[in-house]
Motif scaffolding. Structure first.
Motif, PDB file in Angstrom:
ATOM      1  N   PRO A  31       0.838  -1.212   0.000  1.00  0.00           N
ATOM      2  CA  PRO A  31       0.000   0.000   0.000  1.00  0.00           C
ATOM      3  C   PRO A  31       0.860   1.243   0.000  1.00  0.00           C
ATOM      4  O   PRO A  31       1.981   1.235   0.531  1.00  0.00           O
ATOM      5  N   PRO A  32       0.383   2.355  -0.592  1.00  0.00           N
ATOM      6  CA  PRO A  32       1.121   3.629  -0.518  1.00  0.00           C
ATOM      7  C   PRO A  32       1.333   4.026   0.938  1.00  0.00           C
ATOM      8  O   PRO A  32       0.543   3.662   1.827  1.00  0.00           O
ATOM      9  N   GLU A  33       2.368   4.782   1.198  1.00  0.00           N
ATOM     10  CA  GLU A  33       2.713   5.154   2.566  1.00  0.00           C
ATOM     11  C   GLU A  33       1.581   5.892   3.265  1.00  0.00           C
ATOM     12  O   GLU A  33       1.319   5.677   4.451  1.00  0.00           O
ATOM     13  N   ASN A  34       0.892   6.786   2.514  1.00  0.00           N
ATOM     14  CA  ASN A  34      -0.185   7.559   3.139  1.00  0.00           C
ATOM     15  C   ASN A  34      -1.480   6.754   3.278  1.00  0.00           C
ATOM     16  O   ASN A  34      -2.499   7.287   3.689  1.00  0.00           O
ATOM     17  N   PHE A  35      -1.455   5.458   2.917  1.00  0.00           N
ATOM     18  CA  PHE A  35      -2.640   4.612   3.020  1.00  0.00           C
ATOM     19  C   PHE A  35      -2.466   3.534   4.090  1.00  0.00           C
ATOM     20  O   PHE A  35      -3.415   2.836   4.420  1.00  0.00           O
ATOM     21  N   GLU A  55      -2.052   3.496   7.400  1.00  0.00           N
ATOM     22  CA  GLU A  55      -2.860   3.557   8.620  1.00  0.00           C
ATOM     23  C   GLU A  55      -4.305   3.152   8.339  1.00  0.00           C
ATOM     24  O   GLU A  55      -4.931   2.420   9.113  1.00  0.00           O
ATOM     25  N   PHE A  56      -4.838   3.636   7.205  1.00  0.00           N
ATOM     26  CA  PHE A  56      -6.209   3.276   6.838  1.00  0.00           C
ATOM     27  C   PHE A  56      -6.301   1.780   6.521  1.00  0.00           C
ATOM     28  O   PHE A  56      -7.271   1.121   6.883  1.00  0.00           O
ATOM     29  N   TRP A  57      -5.303   1.249   5.861  1.00  0.00           N
ATOM     30  CA  TRP A  57      -5.274  -0.169   5.511  1.00  0.00           C
ATOM     31  C   TRP A  57      -5.277  -1.029   6.778  1.00  0.00           C
ATOM     32  O   TRP A  57      -5.975  -2.040   6.860  1.00  0.00           O
ATOM     33  N   SER A  58      -4.523  -0.570   7.790  1.00  0.00           N
ATOM     34  CA  SER A  58      -4.500  -1.276   9.068  1.00  0.00           C
ATOM     35  C   SER A  58      -5.866  -1.204   9.757  1.00  0.00           C
ATOM     36  O   SER A  58      -6.348  -2.194  10.318  1.00  0.00           O
ATOM     37  N   ALA A  59      -6.503  -0.019   9.689  1.00  0.00           N
ATOM     38  CA  ALA A  59      -7.830   0.146  10.303  1.00  0.00           C
ATOM     39  C   ALA A  59      -8.869  -0.736   9.618  1.00  0.00           C
ATOM     40  O   ALA A  59      -9.775  -1.268  10.274  1.00  0.00           O
ATOM     41  N   LEU A  60      -8.758  -0.899   8.309  1.00  0.00           N
ATOM     42  CA  LEU A  60      -9.691  -1.771   7.576  1.00  0.00           C
ATOM     43  C   LEU A  60      -9.579  -3.210   8.064  1.00  0.00           C
ATOM     44  O   LEU A  60     -10.581  -3.913   8.208  1.00  0.00           O
ATOM     45  N   HIS A  61      -8.352  -3.665   8.329  1.00  0.00           N
ATOM     46  CA  HIS A  61      -8.152  -5.026   8.814  1.00  0.00           C
ATOM     47  C   HIS A  61      -8.704  -5.194  10.220  1.00  0.00           C
ATOM     48  O   HIS A  61      -9.216  -6.265  10.567  1.00  0.00           O
ATOM     49  N   THR A  90      -0.623  19.359   8.413  1.00  0.00           N
ATOM     50  CA  THR A  90      -0.508  17.910   8.316  1.00  0.00           C
ATOM     51  C   THR A  90      -0.595  17.297   9.706  1.00  0.00           C
ATOM     52  O   THR A  90       0.008  17.800  10.658  1.00  0.00           O
ATOM     53  N   VAL A  91      -1.376  16.223   9.830  1.00  0.00           N
ATOM     54  CA  VAL A  91      -1.456  15.501  11.097  1.00  0.00           C
ATOM     55  C   VAL A  91      -0.195  14.657  11.236  1.00  0.00           C
ATOM     56  O   VAL A  91       0.073  13.780  10.412  1.00  0.00           O
TER      57      VAL A  91
END
Length: 367
Positions: free
Chosen positions: A5-9, A11-17, A158-159
């Protein structure tokens, strides 16, 4: 290049799992480069994951190749997206089956004999729609009306980090400490405002409901009615904009409706009984019913329109009745090496306890 996954994705990818979405509809466009070994590997893996968790795609997946030009795939994919998206949102609008007027209540109103000869609401603007797209990027124009008392300049930030401070057992609200990168110098106790956006889903549901699917991104020009005193014109209404931009960034779709808005909606109901109901709710005698039906349940604008399916208000007039989408303000809790930290309450449901209605997250929580 290896299908990661792209670097900016990440955290979201982890949350989806951690919380796989179920019964979700989605559309996916992949961007890649065929020079890499696993071209399009991650978008394909994302599709497999979503489909495996019970979600489904409502629009054909496409993979754009930077080697031949992304625009050859991206532009026609976006062009064809709107019609199926409108159909999906239209079906969702029909799914508000818990939002129905009680027939006994309608019969009660019929017996009361609601006065329909009330003065018509004043139209403040004439609207001219262009065939050209309204091209801009957020926050175009908002600083002119949404930040009249700002002490500093508008700044993109930026967060840098986010730390949860509450237990996961609280499913309606989570408290986080967020670190923002900022160039301005703040101290503990200083406040700053965050410009919010309305949720994409709510915006498109409303666009479909108002019949604006094909003109959502077209530029409109508003001309104030010369008979209306300038001081009475809502200052936050942008005279040149598009329906999508206005609904996404400038208008508050969650505010409790004023009685003037209900009176306006009543004038545009094809069903006289629905019009009578709105007139009653906007009257002094209907205050209790207004609270029970709308206020206590924190109904959104699209849900109010779902209650009155024959209501078809013109967008140019609706603009004058919706308040501006204001910034959400926070106080600096402490400073860090790269910016500031503040405490943020992530509200997952603004109407917790109203069991028969779906959860609605806070506006700032969806940004």
């Amino acid at each position: 290049g290896e299908g990661d996954p792209p670097e900016n994705f990440e955290e979201f990818w982890s949350a989806l799992h951690d919380n796989p979405p179920q019964n979700m509809t989605y559309a996916l466009l992949g961007l890649g480069d065929s020079n890499y070994t696993d071209f399009g590997g991650f978008p394909k893996a994302l599709i497999d994951f979503l489909d495996g968790s019970g979600s489904r795609s409502f629009y054909e997946f496409k993979l754009a190749d930077d080697q031949v030009g992304l625009e050859h795939v991206v532009e026609p994919w976006i062009e064809g997206l709107w019609e199926p998206l409108a159909q999906v949102l239209s079906n969702q609008d029909k799914s508000h089956n818990s939002l129905q007027l009680d027939p006994a209540f309608l019969q009660k109103l019929a017996n009361l004999g609601i006065d329909r000869n009330l003065p018509k609401t004043k139209k403040m603007f004439e609207c001219k729609l262009s065939q050209d797209d309204f091209e801009c990027s957020f926050p175009y124009g908002v600083e002119k009306f949404i930040l009249p008392f700002a002490a500093g300049t508008l700044e993109r930030s930026t967060v840098l980090s986010k730390t949860c401070l509450t237990k996961k057992s609280d499913k309606t609200k989570e408290t986080h400490e967020i670190e923002l990168k900022t160039e301005d110098r703040y101290g503990p106790g200083d406040s700053f405002g965050v410009l919010c956006q309305n949720s994409e889903r709510e915006v498109w549901e409303l666009i479909v409901r108002l019949g604006l699917t094909e003109t959502a991104h077209k530029q409109y020009t508003l001309t104030p009615d010369p008979s209306v005193k300038p001081r009475l014109l809502p200052k936050h209404v942008m005279l040149q904009c598009s329906p999508y931009y206005a609904l996404k960034y400038t208008l508050d779709l969650r505010s409790l409706p004023k009685k003037s808005l209900l009176t306006f909606l009543a004038e545009h109901c094809g069903d006289e009984r629905e019009g009578d109901c709105l007139r009653f709710l906007s009257s002094k005698e209907g205050s209790k019913e207004l609270n029970d039906l709308i206020y206590s349940r924190s109904l959104t604008l699209i849900e109010i329109l779902s209650l009155f399916p024959s209501c078809s208000p013109p967008f140019s007039c609706l603009l004058q009745y919706l308040p501006r989408l204001t910034p959400r303000y926070f106080s600096v809790s402490r400073i860090s090496e790269h910016g500031v930290r503040f405490v943020f309450n992530h509200v997952t449901n603004i109407r917790a306890g109203v069991g028969e209605l779906p959860a609605v997250p806070g506006v700032c929580s969806t940004c």
